[in-house]
Design an enzyme around this catalytic site. Structure first.
Site, PDB file in Angstrom:
ATOM      1  N   ARG A   1       0.745  -1.185  -0.064  1.00 13.74           N
ATOM      2  CA  ARG A   1      -0.008  -0.230  -0.049  1.00 13.74           C
ATOM      3  C   ARG A   1       1.542   1.073   0.147  1.00 13.74           C
ATOM      4  NH1 ARG A   1      -3.764   0.146   4.957  1.00 13.74           N
ATOM      5  NH2 ARG A   1      -4.872  -1.677   4.453  1.00 13.74           N
TER       6      ARG A   1
ATOM      7  N   CYS B   1     -15.203  -3.401   0.394  1.00 16.38           N
ATOM      8  CA  CYS B   1     -13.518  -3.602   0.505  1.00 16.38           C
ATOM      9  C   CYS B   1     -13.245  -4.500  -0.143  1.00 16.38           C
ATOM     10  CB  CYS B   1     -13.509  -4.203   2.069  1.00 16.38           C
ATOM     11  SG  CYS B   1     -14.323  -5.182   2.957  1.00 16.38           S
TER      12      CYS B   1
ATOM     13  N   CYS C   1     -13.704  -1.268   7.157  1.00 18.51           N
ATOM     14  CA  CYS C   1     -12.641  -0.796   5.678  1.00 18.51           C
ATOM     15  C   CYS C   1     -13.711  -0.183   4.527  1.00 18.51           C
ATOM     16  CB  CYS C   1     -12.184  -1.712   5.651  1.00 18.51           C
ATOM     17  SG  CYS C   1     -10.847  -2.812   6.317  1.00 18.51           S
TER      18      CYS C   1
ATOM     19  N   ARG D   1      -1.183   6.678   9.580  1.00 17.99           N
ATOM     20  CA  ARG D   1      -1.460   6.486   7.989  1.00 17.99           C
ATOM     21  C   ARG D   1      -1.218   7.236   7.120  1.00 17.99           C
ATOM     22  NH1 ARG D   1      -3.947   1.282   8.241  1.00 17.99           N
ATOM     23  NH2 ARG D   1      -2.680  -0.267  10.369  1.00 17.99           N
TER      24      ARG D   1
ATOM     25  N   CYS E   1      -7.995 -10.856   1.918  1.00 18.74           N
ATOM     26  CA  CYS E   1      -8.150 -10.115   2.812  1.00 18.74           C
ATOM     27  C   CYS E   1      -8.324 -11.716   4.007  1.00 18.74           C
ATOM     28  CB  CYS E   1      -9.772  -9.589   3.109  1.00 18.74           C
ATOM     29  SG  CYS E   1      -9.591  -8.782   5.298  1.00 18.74           S
TER      30      CYS E   1
ATOM     31  N   CYS F   1     -16.190  -8.030   6.967  1.00 19.35           N
ATOM     32  CA  CYS F   1     -16.546  -8.371   8.055  1.00 19.35           C
ATOM     33  C   CYS F   1     -16.519  -7.157   9.177  1.00 19.35           C
ATOM     34  CB  CYS F   1     -14.622  -8.863   8.683  1.00 19.35           C
ATOM     35  SG  CYS F   1     -13.638  -7.854   8.606  1.00 19.35           S
TER      36      CYS F   1
ATOM     37  N   LYS G   1      -3.156   1.851  15.159  1.00 18.49           N
ATOM     38  CA  LYS G   1      -3.011   2.516  13.738  1.00 18.49           C
ATOM     39  C   LYS G   1      -3.457   4.309  14.329  1.00 18.49           C
ATOM     40  CE  LYS G   1      -5.679  -0.337  11.573  1.00 18.49           C
ATOM     41  NZ  LYS G   1      -6.615  -0.650  10.173  1.00 18.49           N
TER      42      LYS G   1
ATOM     43  N   LYS H   1      -5.736   6.917  11.883  1.00 16.68           N
ATOM     44  CA  LYS H   1      -5.596   8.083  11.086  1.00 16.68           C
ATOM     45  C   LYS H   1      -5.744   9.656  11.112  1.00 16.68           C
ATOM     46  CE  LYS H   1      -7.280   3.592   9.453  1.00 16.68           C
ATOM     47  NZ  LYS H   1      -8.361   3.056   9.428  1.00 16.68           N
TER      48      LYS H   1
HETATM   49 FE1  SRM Z   1      -8.617  -1.600   6.306  1.00 13.34          FE
HETATM   50  C1  SRM Z   1      -7.914  -4.722   8.556  1.00 13.34           C
HETATM   51  C2  SRM Z   1      -8.590  -3.346   3.237  1.00 13.34           C
HETATM   52  C3  SRM Z   1      -9.592   1.217   4.864  1.00 13.34           C
HETATM   53  C4  SRM Z   1     -10.147  -0.716  10.086  1.00 13.34           C
HETATM   54  N1  SRM Z   1      -7.702  -3.673   6.248  1.00 13.34           N
HETATM   55  C5  SRM Z   1      -7.442  -4.085   6.528  1.00 13.34           C
HETATM   56  C6  SRM Z   1      -6.407  -5.679   5.854  1.00 13.34           C
HETATM   57  C7  SRM Z   1      -4.909  -4.832   6.047  1.00 13.34           C
HETATM   58  C8  SRM Z   1      -6.616  -6.774   7.045  1.00 13.34           C
HETATM   59  C9  SRM Z   1      -5.191  -7.273   8.060  1.00 13.34           C
HETATM   60  O1  SRM Z   1      -5.451  -6.747   8.406  1.00 13.34           O
HETATM   61  O2  SRM Z   1      -4.655  -8.001   7.485  1.00 13.34           O
HETATM   62  C10 SRM Z   1      -7.064  -5.195   4.582  1.00 13.34           C
HETATM   63  C11 SRM Z   1      -6.507  -5.515   3.414  1.00 13.34           C
HETATM   64  C12 SRM Z   1      -7.207  -6.382   2.819  1.00 13.34           C
HETATM   65  C13 SRM Z   1      -6.645  -5.990   1.382  1.00 13.34           C
HETATM   66  O3  SRM Z   1      -6.452  -7.533   0.859  1.00 13.34           O
HETATM   67  O4  SRM Z   1      -5.783  -5.962   0.803  1.00 13.34           O
HETATM   68  C14 SRM Z   1      -7.865  -4.143   4.850  1.00 13.34           C
HETATM   69  N2  SRM Z   1      -8.578  -1.046   4.940  1.00 13.34           N
HETATM   70  C15 SRM Z   1      -8.681  -1.485   3.878  1.00 13.34           C
HETATM   71  C16 SRM Z   1      -8.924  -0.624   2.261  1.00 13.34           C
HETATM   72  C17 SRM Z   1      -7.749  -1.851   1.428  1.00 13.34           C
HETATM   73  C18 SRM Z   1     -10.225  -1.208   2.031  1.00 13.34           C
HETATM   74  C19 SRM Z   1     -10.615  -1.085   0.748  1.00 13.34           C
HETATM   75  O5  SRM Z   1     -10.919  -2.169  -0.291  1.00 13.34           O
HETATM   76  O6  SRM Z   1     -10.023   0.386   0.246  1.00 13.34           O
HETATM   77  C20 SRM Z   1      -8.500   0.384   2.692  1.00 13.34           C
HETATM   78  C21 SRM Z   1      -6.841   0.583   3.001  1.00 13.34           C
HETATM   79  C22 SRM Z   1      -6.869   2.544   2.674  1.00 13.34           C
HETATM   80  C23 SRM Z   1      -5.943   2.893   3.326  1.00 13.34           C
HETATM   81  O7  SRM Z   1      -5.331   2.993   1.898  1.00 13.34           O
HETATM   82  O8  SRM Z   1      -5.027   2.703   4.369  1.00 13.34           O
HETATM   83  C24 SRM Z   1      -8.785   0.368   4.607  1.00 13.34           C
HETATM   84  N3  SRM Z   1     -10.206   0.085   7.420  1.00 13.34           N
HETATM   85  C25 SRM Z   1     -10.659   0.676   6.132  1.00 13.34           C
HETATM   86  C26 SRM Z   1     -11.111   2.065   6.938  1.00 13.34           C
HETATM   87  C27 SRM Z   1     -11.879   3.551   6.329  1.00 13.34           C
HETATM   88  C28 SRM Z   1     -11.005   4.318   6.498  1.00 13.34           C
HETATM   89  O9  SRM Z   1     -10.228   4.786   7.260  1.00 13.34           O
HETATM   90  O10 SRM Z   1     -10.938   5.948   6.123  1.00 13.34           O
HETATM   91  C29 SRM Z   1     -10.911   1.363   8.082  1.00 13.34           C
HETATM   92  C30 SRM Z   1     -12.105   1.762   8.894  1.00 13.34           C
HETATM   93  C31 SRM Z   1     -12.167   3.320  10.184  1.00 13.34           C
HETATM   94  C32 SRM Z   1     -11.298   3.112  10.827  1.00 13.34           C
HETATM   95  O11 SRM Z   1      -9.871   2.493  11.290  1.00 13.34           O
HETATM   96  O12 SRM Z   1     -11.387   2.712  12.250  1.00 13.34           O
HETATM   97  C33 SRM Z   1     -10.379   0.388   8.752  1.00 13.34           C
HETATM   98  N4  SRM Z   1      -8.814  -2.615   8.521  1.00 13.34           N
HETATM   99  C34 SRM Z   1      -9.692  -1.695   9.444  1.00 13.34           C
HETATM  100  C35 SRM Z   1      -9.602  -2.167  10.690  1.00 13.34           C
HETATM  101  C36 SRM Z   1     -10.348  -2.165  11.980  1.00 13.34           C
HETATM  102  C37 SRM Z   1      -9.410  -1.310  13.197  1.00 13.34           C
HETATM  103  C38 SRM Z   1     -10.007  -1.256  14.836  1.00 13.34           C
HETATM  104  O13 SRM Z   1      -9.943  -0.255  14.718  1.00 13.34           O
HETATM  105  O14 SRM Z   1     -10.493  -2.765  15.052  1.00 13.34           O
HETATM  106  C39 SRM Z   1      -8.589  -3.305  10.591  1.00 13.34           C
HETATM  107  C40 SRM Z   1      -8.432  -5.185  11.403  1.00 13.34           C
HETATM  108  C41 SRM Z   1      -6.997  -4.381  12.671  1.00 13.34           C
HETATM  109  O15 SRM Z   1      -6.207  -3.197  11.955  1.00 13.34           O
HETATM  110  O16 SRM Z   1      -6.296  -5.432  13.238  1.00 13.34           O
HETATM  111  C42 SRM Z   1      -8.347  -3.312   8.883  1.00 13.34           C
HETATM  112 FE1  SF4 Z   2     -10.843  -7.186   5.211  1.00 13.79          FE
HETATM  113 FE2  SF4 Z   2     -13.177  -6.322   7.262  1.00 13.79          FE
HETATM  114 FE3  SF4 Z   2     -11.678  -4.471   5.500  1.00 13.79          FE
HETATM  115 FE4  SF4 Z   2     -12.668  -6.035   4.653  1.00 13.79          FE
HETATM  116  S1  SF4 Z   2     -13.798  -5.095   6.378  1.00 13.79           S
HETATM  117  S2  SF4 Z   2     -11.108  -5.062   3.655  1.00 13.79           S
HETATM  118  S3  SF4 Z   2     -12.853  -7.799   4.901  1.00 13.79           S
HETATM  119  S4  SF4 Z   2     -10.648  -6.574   7.514  1.00 13.79           S
END
Ligand code: SRM
Ligand code: SF4
Length: 557
Positions: free
Chosen positions: A75, A430, A479, A144, A436, A475, A207, A209
């Site tokens: 990323r 997402c 995201c 981030r 994922c 899930c 993390k 943001k």
């Molecule tokens: Fe996310 C984890 C994809 C935006 C909350 N997110 C992941 C992971 C890396 C899975 C992992 O931990 O192994 C996913 C990778 C999937 C893949 O195969 O690419 C993933 N997140 C994404 C993306 C690519 C979704 C998308 O389709 O666009 C977004 C990438 C953003 C970026 O460029 O940095 C993405 N993730 C978000 C957002 C939205 C936002 O930030 O605006 C959230 C919710 C907002 C927030 O953070 O509260 C988000 N992602 C999470 C979480 C839960 C964090 C938490 O507070 O518990 C995880 C899991 C974790 O961190 O343990 C996670």
């Molecule tokens: Fe993976 Fe859940 Fe984030 Fe979708 S919402 S990319 S399933 S961690």
């Protein structure tokens, strides 16, 4: 400082990592496996990548007694989601050479490449480095990618405000040279003694943001961030920012201590120096007060709620050495991208292209990737990513517009905008399966088909022109920010989703769970009924989110 419970194992990994180096060199050189060592699994995230495997292939490989087919997702760090044409051309070729070829625009205005084998990580990052792109701190317990309202058309002050994304991103980069040594072959330091006053050896508990919003447009979903900056403009001048803290949109199924939250506005800072200081010190408060034992409860939203808003503000002000001023008034009136051509105050043109779920690829729906390459090769347009996973072909001079228009027509790119329904154009999913590891259900591979089945229901109820915001995740991690949508589909198991309703269109009110574990038939039946009653009983100008909030939940508020 926050609690005396046993720190989570990742805390030890960070502290012993010698500035995020760990044993990454050894992991890279280990030719026996395509994976990295266990502790490096966490560290590699700070360098902007995740170890993954293709979940579609797991069973077949396990049956053949083969190890998982490991690969990496990289990323990039692209503050405010802005790329030059040279950078886009490079990304196109790097994606083709080292990854699955798909360029995935994320919900945080950057791009991801999937399927990169371990021995290809270095060439990939070195190729990006040649065009001044990196993946430092795109993941991990650090700040981030900083997002910002994306369309220069939105405000004459867009450039000035957008520049903050880059300034903040640079200010909050970890000081370690590990990335340069490991991936770019910079000379290694003999003894590790880099001093990082912000992150120290502990980094953040989780993390972090940051988002920057330019009212009245909330396309960056600014309140969903740990720290949101809301630009305050008076008499066409940027005066300062409201500082909002504690947004975060993740929950864990079955863990009632977790919750989504929109950021609370703590106050206002005038001018750049104070604003940057306040931003920096929000991170130090989180560093020192955040929960380091339970990663599920470690985001700033929990720190803020545990401390209380007043104590958090006082701690922040003490560290800043000044008090925050009372928050200034602002209002958001829209969140959607403005598709098609727009001209800004300097007469430059910007074309927003709908890219379904951010997947830039050549497919049956059109040669989008080839077209964007050809547009980039003209050198006449920059590329901007939106938090809605779309792309803005931007900053096109009046005299160059026709050339870009010809290319849009040559590749029928306008079709993506013209043929998609308003509902589809306001949807996000997402990544979820197959890459994922946390996905419980499909998202980006399923939402397009589900929408094809929802569209006739919208037609039936006379709602085809209604840009209802819907978002799906595989899930509850959120995201695609489904908790801030008018309709949220949140995966609970294969083919099953919780249905959330009642978020507002502007991103200032979260939705609520309406029904659990619905299969497709159940989702369609619920929406059919809801669309029917929305059409017949809504108030004038009431959006679907406001209608469901009023009729299903308002009495419970
Ligand atoms: Fe996310 C984890 C994809 C935006 C909350 N997110 C992941 C992971 C890396 C899975 C992992 O931990 O192994 C996913 C990778 C999937 C893949 O195969 O690419 C993933 N997140 C994404 C993306 C690519 C979704 C998308 O389709 O666009 C977004 C990438 C953003 C970026 O460029 O940095 C993405 N993730 C978000 C957002 C939205 C936002 O930030 O605006 C959230 C919710 C907002 C927030 O953070 O509260 C988000 N992602 C999470 C979480 C839960 C964090 C938490 O507070 O518990 C995880 C899991 C974790 O961190 O343990 C996670
Ligand atoms: Fe993976 Fe859940 Fe984030 Fe979708 S919402 S990319 S399933 S961690």
């Amino acid at each position: 400082m926050a609690e005396n419970k046993k720190p989570s194992p990742i805390e030890g990994i960070k502290e012993r990592s010698r500035g995020l180096r760990g044993t990454l060199e050894e992991s890279l050189n280990d030719e026996i496996t395509g994976a990295v060592r266990e502790a490096d699994h966490a560290l590699v995230k700070f360098h902007g990548m995740y170890e993954q495997d293709d979940r579609d292939l797991r069973e077949e490989r396990a049956n053949k007694k083969l190890d998982k087919l490991f690969s990496f997702m990289i990323r990039l760090r692209i503050p405010g989601g802005y790329m030059t044409p040279e950078q886009w051309v490079a990304a196109h070729h790097i994606a083709g050479q080292y990854s699955t070829g798909v360029i995935k625009i994320t919900t945080r205005q950057t791009i991801q490449l999937h399927g990169i084998l371990k021995h290809e990580i270095k060439p990939t990052l070195q190729a990006f480095d040649k065009v001044k792109l990196d993946s430092i701190a795109a993941c991990g317990d650090v700040n981030r990618n900083v997002v910002c309202s994306s369309n220069p058309k939105e405000s004459p002050l867009h450039g000035q405000i957008h520049a903050y994304a880059d300034k903040i991103s640079r200010m909050l980069l970890p000081k370690t040279r590990a990335y340069y040594e490991i991936w770019l072959d910079e000379e290694k330091i003999e003894t590790y003694n880099e001093n990082d006053p912000l992150y120290q050896d502990r980094y953040l508990p989780r993390k972090f943001k940051i988002g920057i919003g330019i009212p009245p447009n909330n396309d960056a979903d600014v309140l969903a961030n740990d720290l949101g900056l809301i630009a305050i403009i008076e008499n066409d001048e940027l005066k300062g920012f409201n500082i909002a803290v504690g947004g975060g949109l993740s929950t864990t199924h079955g863990n009632p201590d977790t919750y989504p939250r929109l950021a609370t506005v703590l106050g206002y800072t005038a001018g750049e120096e104070k604003t940057l200081k306040a931003v920096y010190q929000v991170l130090t408060v989180q560093r020192d007060f955040g929960n380091r034992s339970d990663r599920k409860l470690a985001r700033v939203k929990y720190t803020l709620d545990n401390m209380g808003v007043e104590s958090f503000r006082k701690e922040l002000e003490a560290r800043c050495g000044f008090e925050l001023e009372p928050a200034k008034e602002f209002s958001f009136i829209q969140r959607e991208d403005r598709y098609g051509w727009m001209q800004d105050h300097e007469n430059n043109w910007h074309y927003t292209l709908f890219v379904e779920n951010g997947r830039v690829t050549d497919s049956v729906t059109g040669p989008v990737k080839t077209a964007l390459l050809e547009i980039a090769e003209t050198g006449k347009a920059n590329f901007r990513f939106t938090s809605n996973q779309n792309i803005i072909i931007s900053d096109i001079k009046q005299e160059d517009k026709m050339a870009i228009d010809d290319l849009l027509e040559k590749y029928a790119l306008n079709n993506a905008n013209n043929s998609a329904s308003e509902f589809r154009k306001n949807s996000i999913a997402c990544v979820a399966l197959p890459t994922c590891p946390l996905a419980l259900a499909e998202a980006q591979r399923y939402l397009p088909d589900l929408i094809t089945k929802i569209e006739p229901l919208l037609d039936k109820h006379g709602l085809s022109g209604d840009g209802i915001i819907s978002r799906m995740t595989g899930c509850p991690n959120g995201c695609a920010r489904p908790y801030a949508a008018e309709i949220g589909f949140i995966g609970t198991a294969a083919g099953q989703y919780n249905l959330h309703l009642g978020g507002d269109r502007e991103g200032t009110r979260l939705n609520r769970k309406y029904k659990e574990h619905l299969h497709e038939d159940g989702l369609l039946a619920e929406l059919d009924t809801l669309f029917g009653s929305y059409n017949s009983s809504r108030l004038a100008t009431e959006t679907f989110g406001d209608f469901t909030h009023r009729t299903l939940f308002a009495e419970k508020v």
